[in-house]
Design an enzyme around this catalytic site. Structure first.
Site, PDB file in Angstrom:
ATOM      1  N   GLU A 175      41.690  41.862  48.294  1.00 13.72           N
ATOM      2  CA  GLU A 175      40.783  42.749  49.061  1.00 13.72           C
ATOM      3  C   GLU A 175      40.591  41.662  50.338  1.00 13.72           C
ATOM      4  O   GLU A 175      39.482  41.625  50.878  1.00 13.72           O
ATOM      5  CB  GLU A 175      39.569  42.837  48.384  1.00 13.72           C
ATOM      6  N   GLU A 294      42.910  47.789  40.948  1.00 12.39           N
ATOM      7  CA  GLU A 294      41.529  47.862  40.664  1.00 12.39           C
ATOM      8  C   GLU A 294      41.051  49.218  40.543  1.00 12.39           C
ATOM      9  O   GLU A 294      40.839  49.976  41.561  1.00 12.39           O
ATOM     10  CB  GLU A 294      40.681  47.212  41.343  1.00 12.39           C
TER      11      GLU A 294
HETATM   12  O1  AHR Z   1      36.678  43.821  39.619  1.00 15.17           O
HETATM   13  C1  AHR Z   1      35.496  43.313  40.285  1.00 15.17           C
HETATM   14  C2  AHR Z   1      35.675  42.991  41.845  1.00 15.17           C
HETATM   15  O2  AHR Z   1      35.640  43.897  42.513  1.00 15.17           O
HETATM   16  C3  AHR Z   1      36.954  42.105  42.161  1.00 15.17           C
HETATM   17  O3  AHR Z   1      36.783  40.715  41.879  1.00 15.17           O
HETATM   18  C4  AHR Z   1      37.172  42.415  43.511  1.00 15.17           C
HETATM   19  O4  AHR Z   1      38.321  42.190  43.903  1.00 15.17           O
HETATM   20  C5  AHR Z   1      36.643  43.591  43.545  1.00 15.17           C
HETATM   21  O5  AHR Z   1      35.802  43.713  44.696  1.00 15.17           O
END
Ligand code: AHR
Length: 502
Positions: A175, A294
């Site tokens: 990110e 994610e």
């Molecule tokens: O999964 C939790 C968090 O969400 C991760 O660390 C990050 O990549 C995202 O913002």
């Protein structure tokens, strides 16, 4: 109560793509109780000699998770991988700035690779492109993947790991577009470092595959330009572009919440278009695939997390307790990923244990299954093979943010080797059961094995350590006559109709 009707034709030759098993991946970050108190709890009655909880291992195996992203997440952007290898007594305690805790480094790369072996998973390793860069990244590839005879490969051997870990998939940071990220970058800065880090990592091991960071979500102001710029600058080195997305039913509007996957669909389609635009611009033969590394529901724990005292070790963080409606959305998210199996080759449910997770643990106590465990397990177990492209006609509804939302969300997966066909379906209707007629024409000798249903009268029902209130049953009424499946899908339900050649 009225009954709505939907129709579907499943045809063997209408193929989307083979499912890449990595689409059933997950994620373990050094965050909250994911590692410490989650997969690792040396004092737990089920702990093995390395301190890994056997009860958690068993549940992960039930999910049949093929790939686990590690060690972050936001955590990785401040991580020195060298802190987590070698004799444990020499490992430093660090201020962990992403989640404002103390990292003890008791678990690091080698221990995690051991754990992954125990659950039969490969690892999707992320490198720190936040506070560090190409040099630390290439050294980690050498440490993990080079057989011997060099500084870092021999260092690994001196740590007791003679054979290389041979990690195939690597994430180039995490990110990097987000203001919360340590070492946040502009798209140009990140595109350049992704290219240069990727280059030296592949010089160390040309067999690895690299995932470049896409946007942190579709709502980021830089979305689309970010992907285009990053891919323009790193196209030759990278193999995947990532997508991240979390949803929540914050305003308690279930019809709208369950329609969120239309947005997810749009997100995937947009990223495919951007990747292909850069491909066209470069007149390249190479196609960049998608890593949705994610995805999940995340909102229940937001308020509680505001109250956490900083600088403690493994506090409960991001411990969403999922209810029944979340399981329906997760089912729909899985269907959405499968519908794009031709381009989404990796996906990681975020996360796996305790932190926005299908598996929860009590410290010293049992491990248990959240509601979302079930659709994830069904898809991972029965969704291997080839995704088909059924023709679906379904009633539709409008919600606050969406129009023409199909009441029936569905896909089918054909496992030629096992001679099995599985239909996954969510009935989004709040009031009515949905009468499904599904023509499976050229699956002539197939018989229904079971019709699994996840349903509950209470949308807010959760599971706990002592009570599994939301569990699937196999009393679904799907029947097959002359190539036509008829089934009633209860209102607000997740359904898995399994068939096998007799
Ligand atoms: O999964 C939790 C968090 O969400 C991760 O660390 C990050 O990549 C995202 O913002």
């Amino acid at each position: 109560m009225s009954t709505k009707k939907a129709k579907m034709i499943v045809e063997k030759d209408f193929k989307v793509s083979e499912v890449d098993k990595r689409v059933y991946g997950s994620f373990v970050e050094h965050l909250g109780r994911a590692v410490y108190g989650g997969i690792y709890e040396p004092d737990h009655p089920t702990a093995n000699e390395q301190g890994f909880r056997q009860d958690v291992i068993e549940l992960v195996k039930e999910l049949d998770v093929p790939l686990v992203r590690y060690p972050g997440g936001n955590f990785v952007s401040g991580y020195n991988w060298e802190d987590g290898v070698g004799p444990k007594k020499d490992r430093p305690r660090r201020l962990e700035l992403a989640w404002r805790t103390i990292e003890t480094n008791e678990i690091g790369t080698n221990e995690f690779m051991d754990w992954a072996k125990l659950v039969n998973a490969d690892v999707n390793m992320a490198v720190n492109l936040g506070t560090r860069g190409a040099d630390a990244a290439r050294n980690l590839v050498e440490y993990c993947n080079h057989p011997s005879g060099t500084y870092y490969s021999d260092l690994r051997r001196s740590h007791g790991y003679q054979d290389p870990h041979n990690i195939k998939t690597w994430c180039l940071g995490n990110e990097m577009d987000g203001p919360w990220q340590m070492g946040q970058k502009t798209a140009v800065e990140y595109g350049r470092i992704a290219n240069e880090a990727g280059k030296v990592m592949k010089l160390v091991d040309p067999t690895i595959e690299l995932v470049a960071c896409g946007s942190s979500s579709r709502t980021m102001p830089t979305f689309a330009d970010w992907e285009a710029t990053v891919l323009d600058l790193s196209y030759d080195q990278v193999d995947f572009i990532s997508l991240h997305q979390y949803y929540g039913n914050r305003d308690n509007d279930v019809a709208n919440y369950l329609a969120r996957t239309l947005e997810m669909e749009d997100f995937i389609q947009s990223v495919i278009s951007i990747a292909d635009y850069i491909k066209a611009k470069k007149r390249s033969k190479k196609t960049i695939n998608l890593s949705f590394d994610e995805w999940n529901v995340w909102y229940h724990s937001n308020e509680a997390d505001q109250k956490i005292e900083p600088w403690s070790i493994a506090p409960p963080q991001l411990e969403d307790i999922y209810n029944f409606e979340d399981a329906l959305l997760v089912g729909s998210m899985l269907i959405t990923l499968l519908k794009h199996a031709d381009r989404v080759k990796i996906a990681c449910m975020a996360q796996l244990v305790n932190v926005i997770a299908p598996i929860m643990t009590e410290n010293g106590g049992p491990a248990w299954k959240q509601t979302i465990f079930y659709p994830y397990m069904h898809a991972s177990k029965y969704g291997r093979g080839t995704v088909l492209n059924p023709i679906v006609s379904s009633p539709k509804y409008d919600s606050k943010d969406f129009t023409d939302v199909p009441v029936l969300d569905t896909t089918a997966v054909y496992n030629e080797e096992q001679e099995e066909l599985t239909i996954f379906a969510v009935n989004r209707d709040l009031e009515d059961c949905l009468q499904l007629d599904c023509d499976i024409r050229n699956f002539a000798d197939y018989k229904i094995v079971e019709h699994i249903v996840l349903e509950n009268d209470n949308l807010k029902q959760v599971n706990t350590a002592t009570k599994q209130a939301v569990v699937p049953h196999t009393n679904g009424n799907a029947s097959l006559d002359n190539g036509l499946i008829t089934a009633s899908l209860p209102k607000l339900s997740w359904n898995v109709i399994r068939l096998k050649k007799s």
